[in-house]
Design a protein around this motif. Structure first.
Motif, PDB file in Angstrom:
ATOM      1  N   LEU A 173     -13.307  72.787   3.890  1.00 26.27           N
ATOM      2  CA  LEU A 173     -13.408  74.259   3.817  1.00 26.27           C
ATOM      3  C   LEU A 173     -14.582  74.783   4.641  1.00 26.27           C
ATOM      4  O   LEU A 173     -14.492  75.835   5.271  1.00 26.27           O
ATOM      5  CB  LEU A 173     -13.522  74.708   2.354  1.00 26.27           C
ATOM      6  CG  LEU A 173     -12.312  74.305   1.504  1.00 26.27           C
ATOM      7  CD1 LEU A 173     -12.477  74.801   0.077  1.00 26.27           C
ATOM      8  CD2 LEU A 173     -11.012  74.846   2.103  1.00 26.27           C
ATOM      9  N   LYS A 188     -14.847  77.553   7.845  1.00 24.20           N
ATOM     10  CA  LYS A 188     -15.855  78.598   8.040  1.00 24.20           C
ATOM     11  C   LYS A 188     -16.411  78.518   9.467  1.00 24.20           C
ATOM     12  O   LYS A 188     -16.536  79.535  10.163  1.00 24.20           O
ATOM     13  CB  LYS A 188     -16.967  78.405   7.008  1.00 24.20           C
ATOM     14  CG  LYS A 188     -18.040  79.438   7.069  1.00 24.20           C
ATOM     15  CD  LYS A 188     -19.037  79.217   5.944  1.00 24.20           C
ATOM     16  CE  LYS A 188     -20.135  80.250   6.057  1.00 24.20           C
ATOM     17  NZ  LYS A 188     -21.377  79.826   5.472  1.00 24.20           N
ATOM     18  N   HIS A 233     -10.216  79.712   5.032  1.00 31.97           N
ATOM     19  CA  HIS A 233     -11.571  80.198   4.740  1.00 31.97           C
ATOM     20  C   HIS A 233     -11.578  81.718   4.540  1.00 31.97           C
ATOM     21  O   HIS A 233     -12.311  82.242   3.698  1.00 31.97           O
ATOM     22  CB  HIS A 233     -12.531  79.816   5.860  1.00 31.97           C
ATOM     23  CG  HIS A 233     -13.858  80.502   5.722  1.00 31.97           C
ATOM     24  ND1 HIS A 233     -14.776  80.141   4.753  1.00 31.97           N
ATOM     25  CD2 HIS A 233     -14.398  81.571   6.368  1.00 31.97           C
ATOM     26  CE1 HIS A 233     -15.820  80.940   4.829  1.00 31.97           C
ATOM     27  NE2 HIS A 233     -15.626  81.820   5.794  1.00 31.97           N
TER      28      HIS A 233
END
Ligand code: SF4
Ligand code: SF3
Length: 586
Positions: free
Chosen positions: A237, A241, A540
């Motif tokens: 994750l 980002k 994200h």
């Protein structure tokens, strides 16, 4: 070999003899070795200062980019990156251990050109041994002793030097036996590869973010050590980002350098001059090629992912920039043949060239193919395309494949100028929903799915697209809704960022609390690792219920796939009827 990083992995399991993409087993092994070396560089860069992280990051993005599907088939160039990485790793460790190490340290600068010029693996190995001996002499430290406490990725110099190919067999993907750990590590690495390509495109335009480099180094280090599925899921994750940050940086680099893409009718016919066809994603190459071909009598056309170059104001001033020729990358074996002129591949996706055009194709940047001439930068960062121009002048003009034009240029700035019109259309009910159909195209017959979905969508639906997936529907005459075309092409796959900005703008305009409350669906086509970065970016940003096709990635273990389904509602594309029903019901 074992490789399962792309959508065309054999039997949707993995290529084990030769890549479906044409990658040979030895090349696959050396690519594995490069990833392994990159992890070592990532480890060595931990705790380093900004200067060293930037050095490491520049190396890491080029190396990761070189291993993207269909980018670089030249095993000597891959091997030279391995050896460059080993030297760099030594430099970083020496720096980390208190050695006087300056970014301008001549060690790496001295050896890099030699490595790049090597002609055989043996020569490369000899040069590396000499480079390491030289480096040890300069640093005055016993590297072997200092390396003892570090993970193997950071210290396997002797084995690598003595047995490059043998070592490759030991460091591949299957070396990690726990299926979920392997899946999460590879998912992270494939996302990083996409990030690397975008970071490199931004870097050549002078835009860099040390935090992206720092993340790449740290994430690679973690993929060599972390065996905890929970923290690896968190790493996946975090990769999403950084994918958003990197696409935003590239968007800034492209638009500040070449202007904001604008609505453009792109000519798809041909003229009668000899010509150069440029493919891939690198806009700086586009600029340099246009500058160097101006006034030579040689025309320039784009192919596949370079189509969006037509949308940028800075490129419109060139009269010899004619338009776009052909379709997505996988049709190049026929289209490069009929183009007749010279071809420049700036990035992925290269199909092993046929004899009929092998003498008129060139690579540049991180792209490469054995036997195909490569245009490198000079010490000032410039490229000399004069060999392409001279050759093009001896070529026949392109055979025309089609006539007319296609419309594109709907990146976020252009959309923001249309925002009132779009919002009115939504409020009046003329525009009921958006379907994001971005991503990659590929050879599988099953990709007809995306054409059929596009054709079957109700007339009140607009397709938001980016990437070469668009060629499945950008030449269908789907009409418009009150002047808003029903296919809005934002640009290249990295311009999926624009689609996210568009969605966030709409969310604000309608005062919605959650992005998923928008009337928006996702039917994403994937092929290579940039699409993995884009997918992680979407996750994200909070988008849910993304449909991914034409098949789910082979590198998702059942356990990891379940996490993605349970947490984000990710699912495979269904039949055309099922997907249309799901879209119209939402
Ligand atoms: Fe196979 Fe794709 Fe890997 Fe090529 S990149 S070897 S086609 S999985
Ligand atoms: Fe296409 Fe290769 Fe991915 Fe940039 S050119 S989207 S596949």
């Amino acid at each position: 070999m074992f490789c399962f990083q792309c959508q065309e992995a054999a039997k949707n399991t993995g290529c084990t003899v030769r890549g479906v993409c044409g990658k040979e087993d030895v090349t696959a092994g050396i690519q594995d070795l490069l990833i392994y070396t990159a992890k070592g560089v990532g480890l060595a860069a931990q705790g380093a200062g900004d200067d060293q992280v930037i050095r490491a990051g520049r190396y890491l993005v080029r190396s990761l980019f070189a291993t993207i599907t269909n980018a670089n088939f030249d095993r000597l160039r891959i091997a030279s990156l391995v050896l460059e990485g080993l030297v760099l790793r030594g430099e970083l460790l020496a720096g980390g251990l208190g050695h006087q190490n300056h970014p301008e340290n001549p060690d790496i600068l001295t050896w890099k050109p030699l490595l790049a010029e090597s002609r055989s693996l043996e020569e490369l190995q000899d040069q590396l041994a000499a480079a390491l001996a030289y480096q040890a002499g300069r640093s005055g430290v016993d590297q072997k002793k200092q390396l003892e406490n570090l993970p193997e990725e950071a210290q396997a110099v002797p084995a690598l030097v003595e047995d490059l190919e043998g070592k490759a067999a030991l460091v591949g993907i299957l070396a990690q036996e726990q299926e979920d750990v392997r899946s999460l590590r590879e998912l992270t690495i494939y996302g990083l590869k996409g990030i690397a390509a975008y970071a490199e495109h931004a870097a050549v335009l002078g835009y860099e973010d040390p935090e992206i480099y720092r993340f790449a180094a740290a994430a690679l280090a973690r993929t060599s050590q972390d065996e905890n599925p929970e923290s690896l899921t968190a790493l996946v994750l975090e990769t999403g980002k950084t994918a958003v940050t990197t696409m935003a940086l590239l968007d800034k680099a492209n638009t500040e350098t070449y202007g904001n893409p604008e609505i453009t009718q792109v000519n798809i016919g041909t003229r009668s001059n000899p010509a150069i066809l440029i493919s891939g994603h690198d806009l700086k190459d586009m600029e340099e090629l246009l500058e160097q071909t101006a006034g030579t009598g040689v025309d320039v056309y784009t192919h596949s992912e370079m189509l969006p170059a037509n949308y940028y104001p800075a490129f419109k001033k060139y009269d010899h920039f004619v338009g776009n020729y052909g379709n997505a990358w996988w049709q190049q074996d026929k289209e490069f043949e009929s183009f007749n002129g010279v071809i420049l591949m700036t990035t992925n996706c290269i199909v092993p060239p046929k004899e009929s055009y092998k003498t008129r194709i060139f690579t540049t940047g991180m792209a490469g193919f054995p036997g195909v001439p490569h245009i490198s930068e000079d010490s000032q960062g410039r490229k000399d395309f004069s060999a392409l121009v001279s050759l093009a002048k001896t070529c026949q003009p392109p055979i025309e494949l089609e006539q007319g034009s296609i419309t594109g240029g709907f990146a976020h700035h252009q959309i923001s100028q249309l925002a009132d019109k779009v919002i009115d259309a939504v409020k009046s009910g003329a525009l009921k929903r958006f379907v994001v159909m971005a991503g990659c195209d590929g050879r599988h017959k099953s990709r007809d799915h995306f054409t059929q979905v596009a054709q079957g969508l109700p007339r009140d639906t607009v397709i938001l697209t980016a990437g070469c997936a668009k060629y499945r529907y950008n030449k269908l005459d789907l009409g418009d809704i009150g002047g808003i075309p029903r296919v809005l092409d934002a640009g290249q796959c990295n311009d999926s960022y624009s689609l996210a900005v568009t969605a966030l703008t709409l969310k604000e305009a309608f005062g919605m609390a959650d992005i998923n409350d928008l009337p928006i669906d996702f039917d994403i086509a994937w092929y290579e690792q940039k699409a993995v970065a884009v997918l992680l970016a979407l996750l994200h940003l909070g988008f849910k219920n993304v449909r991914l096709g034409p098949t789910l990635p082979a590198f998702l273990s059942p356990g990891v796939a379940k996490v993605l389904v349970d947490t984000f509602g990710i699912q495979g594309t269904g039949t055309v009827e099922e997907d249309l029903a799901a879209i119209t019901a939402s």
